[in-house]
Design a protein around this motif. Structure first.
Motif, PDB file in Angstrom:
ATOM      1  N   GLY A  51       5.798 -20.662   3.499  1.00  0.00           N
ATOM      2  CA  GLY A  51       5.025 -19.149   3.802  1.00  0.00           C
ATOM      3  C   GLY A  51       5.729 -18.061   3.458  1.00  0.00           C
ATOM      4  N   GLY A  52       5.528 -16.864   3.244  1.00  0.00           N
ATOM      5  CA  GLY A  52       5.923 -15.982   3.286  1.00  0.00           C
ATOM      6  C   GLY A  52       5.192 -14.338   3.897  1.00  0.00           C
ATOM      7  N   TYR A  53       6.317 -13.698   4.013  1.00  0.00           N
ATOM      8  CA  TYR A  53       6.704 -12.410   5.248  1.00  0.00           C
ATOM      9  C   TYR A  53       7.287 -11.440   5.085  1.00  0.00           C
ATOM     10  CZ  TYR A  53       5.114 -11.304   9.901  1.00  0.00           C
ATOM     11  OH  TYR A  53       4.287 -10.445  10.843  1.00  0.00           O
ATOM     12  N   PHE A  54       5.868 -10.315   5.521  1.00  0.00           N
ATOM     13  CA  PHE A  54       7.233  -9.242   5.462  1.00  0.00           C
ATOM     14  C   PHE A  54       7.860  -8.344   6.460  1.00  0.00           C
ATOM     15  CE2 PHE A  54       5.917  -4.313   4.223  1.00  0.00           C
ATOM     16  CZ  PHE A  54       6.551  -4.070   4.189  1.00  0.00           C
ATOM     17  N   TYR A  55       8.748  -8.414   6.846  1.00  0.00           N
ATOM     18  CA  TYR A  55       9.020  -8.013   8.277  1.00  0.00           C
ATOM     19  C   TYR A  55       9.195  -5.312   8.053  1.00  0.00           C
ATOM     20  CZ  TYR A  55       9.962 -12.221   9.457  1.00  0.00           C
ATOM     21  OH  TYR A  55      10.199 -13.848   9.748  1.00  0.00           O
ATOM     22  N   TYR A  56       8.269  -5.158   8.218  1.00  0.00           N
ATOM     23  CA  TYR A  56       8.538  -3.507   7.629  1.00  0.00           C
ATOM     24  C   TYR A  56       9.107  -3.195   8.037  1.00  0.00           C
ATOM     25  CZ  TYR A  56       5.008  -3.814  12.200  1.00  0.00           C
ATOM     26  OH  TYR A  56       4.597  -3.091  12.736  1.00  0.00           O
ATOM     27  N   GLU A  57       9.538  -3.072   9.157  1.00  0.00           N
ATOM     28  CA  GLU A  57      10.157  -2.782  10.122  1.00  0.00           C
ATOM     29  C   GLU A  57      11.634  -2.409   9.078  1.00  0.00           C
ATOM     30  OE1 GLU A  57       8.951  -5.774  11.145  1.00  0.00           O
ATOM     31  OE2 GLU A  57       7.938  -4.995  13.347  1.00  0.00           O
ATOM     32  N   SER A  58      12.447  -3.397   8.864  1.00  0.00           N
ATOM     33  CA  SER A  58      13.206  -3.798   8.043  1.00  0.00           C
ATOM     34  C   SER A  58      13.423  -3.249   6.579  1.00  0.00           C
ATOM     35  CB  SER A  58      13.939  -4.763   8.531  1.00  0.00           C
ATOM     36  OG  SER A  58      13.415  -6.312   7.913  1.00  0.00           O
ATOM     37  N   GLY A  59      12.076  -3.606   6.415  1.00  0.00           N
ATOM     38  CA  GLY A  59      11.430  -3.613   4.497  1.00  0.00           C
ATOM     39  C   GLY A  59      12.418  -5.118   3.845  1.00  0.00           C
ATOM     40  N   THR A  60      12.286  -6.379   4.692  1.00  0.00           N
ATOM     41  CA  THR A  60      13.123  -7.108   3.957  1.00  0.00           C
ATOM     42  C   THR A  60      11.433  -8.231   3.345  1.00  0.00           C
ATOM     43  OG1 THR A  60      13.267  -7.866   6.180  1.00  0.00           O
ATOM     44  CG2 THR A  60      15.178  -7.007   4.870  1.00  0.00           C
ATOM     45  N   ALA A  61      11.201  -8.854   3.184  1.00  0.00           N
ATOM     46  CA  ALA A  61      10.500 -10.153   3.346  1.00  0.00           C
ATOM     47  C   ALA A  61      11.659 -11.771   2.436  1.00  0.00           C
ATOM     48  CB  ALA A  61       9.472  -9.916   2.217  1.00  0.00           C
ATOM     49  N   TYR A  62      10.074 -12.554   2.637  1.00  0.00           N
ATOM     50  CA  TYR A  62      10.520 -13.906   1.789  1.00  0.00           C
ATOM     51  C   TYR A  62       9.566 -14.854   1.733  1.00  0.00           C
ATOM     52  CZ  TYR A  62       8.960 -16.498   5.997  1.00  0.00           C
ATOM     53  OH  TYR A  62       8.238 -16.986   7.083  1.00  0.00           O
ATOM     54  N   THR A  64      -4.195   6.156   5.130  1.00  0.00           N
ATOM     55  CA  THR A  64      -4.079   4.837   5.752  1.00  0.00           C
ATOM     56  C   THR A  64      -3.039   3.973   6.150  1.00  0.00           C
ATOM     57  OG1 THR A  64      -5.285   3.205   3.947  1.00  0.00           O
ATOM     58  CG2 THR A  64      -6.517   4.898   4.808  1.00  0.00           C
ATOM     59  N   ASP A  65      -2.008   4.329   5.164  1.00  0.00           N
ATOM     60  CA  ASP A  65      -1.331   2.596   5.142  1.00  0.00           C
ATOM     61  C   ASP A  65       0.411   3.311   5.039  1.00  0.00           C
ATOM     62  OD1 ASP A  65      -3.487   0.722   5.500  1.00  0.00           O
ATOM     63  OD2 ASP A  65      -3.153   0.858   3.019  1.00  0.00           O
ATOM     64  N   ARG A  66       0.199   5.060   4.861  1.00  0.00           N
ATOM     65  CA  ARG A  66       1.701   5.492   4.960  1.00  0.00           C
ATOM     66  C   ARG A  66       2.420   5.366   5.829  1.00  0.00           C
ATOM     67  NH1 ARG A  66       2.774  10.091   0.838  1.00  0.00           N
ATOM     68  NH2 ARG A  66       4.771   9.921   1.773  1.00  0.00           N
ATOM     69  N   SER A  67       2.429   5.016   7.419  1.00  0.00           N
ATOM     70  CA  SER A  67       2.103   5.292   8.479  1.00  0.00           C
ATOM     71  C   SER A  67       3.213   4.671   8.265  1.00  0.00           C
ATOM     72  CB  SER A  67       1.706   4.409   9.433  1.00  0.00           C
ATOM     73  OG  SER A  67       1.444   2.978  10.056  1.00  0.00           O
ATOM     74  N   ILE A  68       3.746   3.338   8.030  1.00  0.00           N
ATOM     75  CA  ILE A  68       5.266   2.422   8.266  1.00  0.00           C
ATOM     76  C   ILE A  68       6.524   3.407   7.901  1.00  0.00           C
ATOM     77  CG2 ILE A  68       4.439  -0.033   8.465  1.00  0.00           C
ATOM     78  CD1 ILE A  68       5.360  -0.246   5.472  1.00  0.00           C
ATOM     79  N   ILE A  69       6.305   3.964   6.062  1.00  0.00           N
ATOM     80  CA  ILE A  69       6.770   5.237   5.080  1.00  0.00           C
ATOM     81  C   ILE A  69       7.518   6.187   6.101  1.00  0.00           C
ATOM     82  CG2 ILE A  69       7.619   6.531   3.608  1.00  0.00           C
ATOM     83  CD1 ILE A  69       5.991   3.250   3.302  1.00  0.00           C
ATOM     84  N   ARG A  70       6.639   6.816   7.327  1.00  0.00           N
ATOM     85  CA  ARG A  70       6.817   7.997   7.880  1.00  0.00           C
ATOM     86  C   ARG A  70       7.491   7.304   9.252  1.00  0.00           C
ATOM     87  NH1 ARG A  70       1.449   9.196   6.657  1.00  0.00           N
ATOM     88  NH2 ARG A  70       0.374   8.006   8.306  1.00  0.00           N
ATOM     89  N   LYS A  71       7.663   6.253   9.780  1.00  0.00           N
ATOM     90  CA  LYS A  71       8.366   6.002  11.157  1.00  0.00           C
ATOM     91  C   LYS A  71       8.909   5.248  10.721  1.00  0.00           C
ATOM     92  CE  LYS A  71       7.273   3.067  14.762  1.00  0.00           C
ATOM     93  NZ  LYS A  71       6.150   1.683  15.272  1.00  0.00           N
ATOM     94  N   TYR A  72       9.586   5.016   9.222  1.00  0.00           N
ATOM     95  CA  TYR A  72      10.648   4.500   9.128  1.00  0.00           C
ATOM     96  C   TYR A  72      11.500   4.459   7.531  1.00  0.00           C
ATOM     97  CZ  TYR A  72       8.844   0.539  12.542  1.00  0.00           C
ATOM     98  OH  TYR A  72       8.679  -0.458  13.079  1.00  0.00           O
ATOM     99  N   PRO A  73      11.445   6.335   8.138  1.00  0.00           N
ATOM    100  CA  PRO A  73      12.611   7.436   6.622  1.00  0.00           C
ATOM    101  C   PRO A  73      13.883   6.325   6.502  1.00  0.00           C
ATOM    102  CG  PRO A  73      12.697   8.197   8.457  1.00  0.00           C
ATOM    103  CD  PRO A  73      11.794   7.572   9.273  1.00  0.00           C
ATOM    104  N   GLU A  74      14.186   6.010   7.512  1.00  0.00           N
ATOM    105  CA  GLU A  74      15.594   5.434   6.617  1.00  0.00           C
ATOM    106  C   GLU A  74      15.619   3.726   6.469  1.00  0.00           C
ATOM    107  OE1 GLU A  74      15.113   3.346  10.124  1.00  0.00           O
ATOM    108  OE2 GLU A  74      14.504   5.992   9.819  1.00  0.00           O
ATOM    109  N   VAL A  75      14.541   3.152   6.057  1.00  0.00           N
ATOM    110  CA  VAL A  75      14.513   2.596   5.467  1.00  0.00           C
ATOM    111  C   VAL A  75      12.995   2.433   4.313  1.00  0.00           C
ATOM    112  CG1 VAL A  75      13.063  -0.092   5.966  1.00  0.00           C
ATOM    113  CG2 VAL A  75      14.230   0.551   7.763  1.00  0.00           C
TER     114      VAL A  75
END
Length: 391
Positions: free
Chosen positions: A366-377, A226-237
């Motif tokens: 706040g706090g946020y996870f930017y899955y496209e870049s693999g960053t968070a704050y 259910t949740d591995r789509s971001i891993i497959r979509k952004y393998p370089e990240v």
């Protein structure tokens, strides 16, 4: 088996008898890690090699005693071996431990203790049940199910969940009350993270920055389908090693996980007010009282909280508390941040004045996870990296 070989195998445990760590405060730190079926083990984060691998038998994890000892810095001395009885005697500074291969009991200074497993001889090596041996010698052991690894931890303050639920859990030695109801003044205003990195950028309230060593890498926790789509979509990240795949039926959902203790300290919480025992995490000092706490358990979203003299529990985390390599980790998701929810004051309809104090004197920014870049704050409420005090 030759006497010399057995001496080498068993002598590795001696130092634990002679140099048990003192009660080292509130945070149990990883000393060693052994992974089932792997010949690489880790000592304080450094990889080492074995010529055999740990294994599971009858629901217990066995490790080769020689390498367990090496992991704890044990010299090859102070060991006795009785071939006829297949008994090892470990003696140092008035402490004697006797272990017999195939026997489900052992002696410490003549006092018999029981185990529900026995030491084994396998492939020419002596293996012992890691938990019973390490705990008998004063260490704490945690089992990480998803990675099938034994983590040996330094001893320290232990979190009793029965006491936590009853409201009688006492703060660890050295814990202090914050200067006021709303907590300590924030030392950090914003912290930025990257997946796979053990370093974060901290911005102070005055706008200056520094690099924070988190002690462990940030990871993304996900699921097989259910949740591995971001891993497959952004393998370089997300290369191998930057994410952990949990069972599909677990409560975990895609989230960015951050080592909690160094982050809490960077925001201003004294380390002595944070406790970690390998399974439970606790923070003390809510509402200006060092006896008020929130307690969390690995794999659970539950929060056990004491405030106003009473204890209660609720499902307060957006994602379960996670542990990796003996390090407690808390989640940041898109729009949901458990780190800031634990630390900072919140607006709350449940409180009389509509506000609930945290342990840091600022509101959630706040706090946020930017899955496209693999960053968070994670940040406090702020303008130009300042902060808004609570209360």
């Amino acid at each position: 088996m030759k006497k010399s070989l057995l001496l080498a195998l068993f002598s590795a445990l001696v130092l634990t008898l002679s140099a048990l760590p003192a009660l080292a405060g509130t945070v149990a730190e990883p000393v060693a890690r052994f992974v089932v079926d792997q010949r690489t083990y880790w000592v304080r984060g450094e990889p080492r090699q074995m010529d055999v691998a740990p294994f599971i038998e009858n629901g217990r994890t066995y490790v080769p005693v020689r390498y367990l000892g090496y992991a704890l810095g044990v010299p090859e001395s102070g060991i006795g071996w009785n071939q006829a009885e297949r008994k090892a005697t470990l003696t140092r500074d008035g402490t004697t431990v006797e272990l017999v291969v195939g026997r489900s009991s052992y002696r410490v200074n003549g006092q018999e203790r029981g185990m529900d497993v026995v030491p084994l001889l396998k492939d020419g090596r002596v293996f012992l049940p890691a938990r019973f041996v390490a705990e008998a010698l004063g260490y704490r052991v945690a089992w990480e199910l998803y990675s099938r690894q034994v983590v040996v931890l330094t001893p320290g303050y232990e979190i009793d969940m029965d006491q936590a639920r009853a409201g009688t859990l006492q703060p660890p030695p050295g814990a202090v009350a914050p200067p006021g109801k709303w907590g300590w003044e924030p030392k950090g205003a914003r912290i930025e993270f990257r997946v796979g990195s053990r370093y974060a950028t901290v911005t102070r309230p005055d706008g200056s920055t520094y690099q924070l060593d988190l002690g462990a890498e940030c990871v993304v926790v996900t699921k097989p389908i259910t949740d591995r789509s971001i891993i497959r979509k952004y393998p370089e990240v997300y290369p191998e090693g930057t994410y952990v795949v949990m069972p599909e039926d677990s409560e975990y959902t895609t989230a960015f996980y951050i080592p909690f203790i160094p982050v809490a300290k960077a925001f201003g919480v004294p380390e002595r007010n944070i406790a970690w025992d390998g399974e439970h995490l606790a923070v003390f000092g809510y509402g200006g009282d060092k006896e008020n706490y929130q307690v969390f358990t690995v794999g659970s979203k539950e929060v056990v909280e004491k405030a106003g003299g009473e204890a209660f529990s609720y499902q307060g985390l957006s994602s379960p508390l996670f542990v990796k390599d003996g390090v407690p980790m808390v989640a940041v998701r898109a729009g949901e941040c458990d780190v800031s929810a634990i630390l900072f004051a919140q607006f709350s309809s449940a409180s009389r004045d509509g506000k609930a104090p945290g342990v840091v004197n600022a509101y959630i920014g706040g706090g946020y996870f930017y899955y496209e870049s693999g960053t968070a704050y994670v940040s406090v409420s702020r303008e130009d990296y300042g902060y808004t005090p609570a209360g």
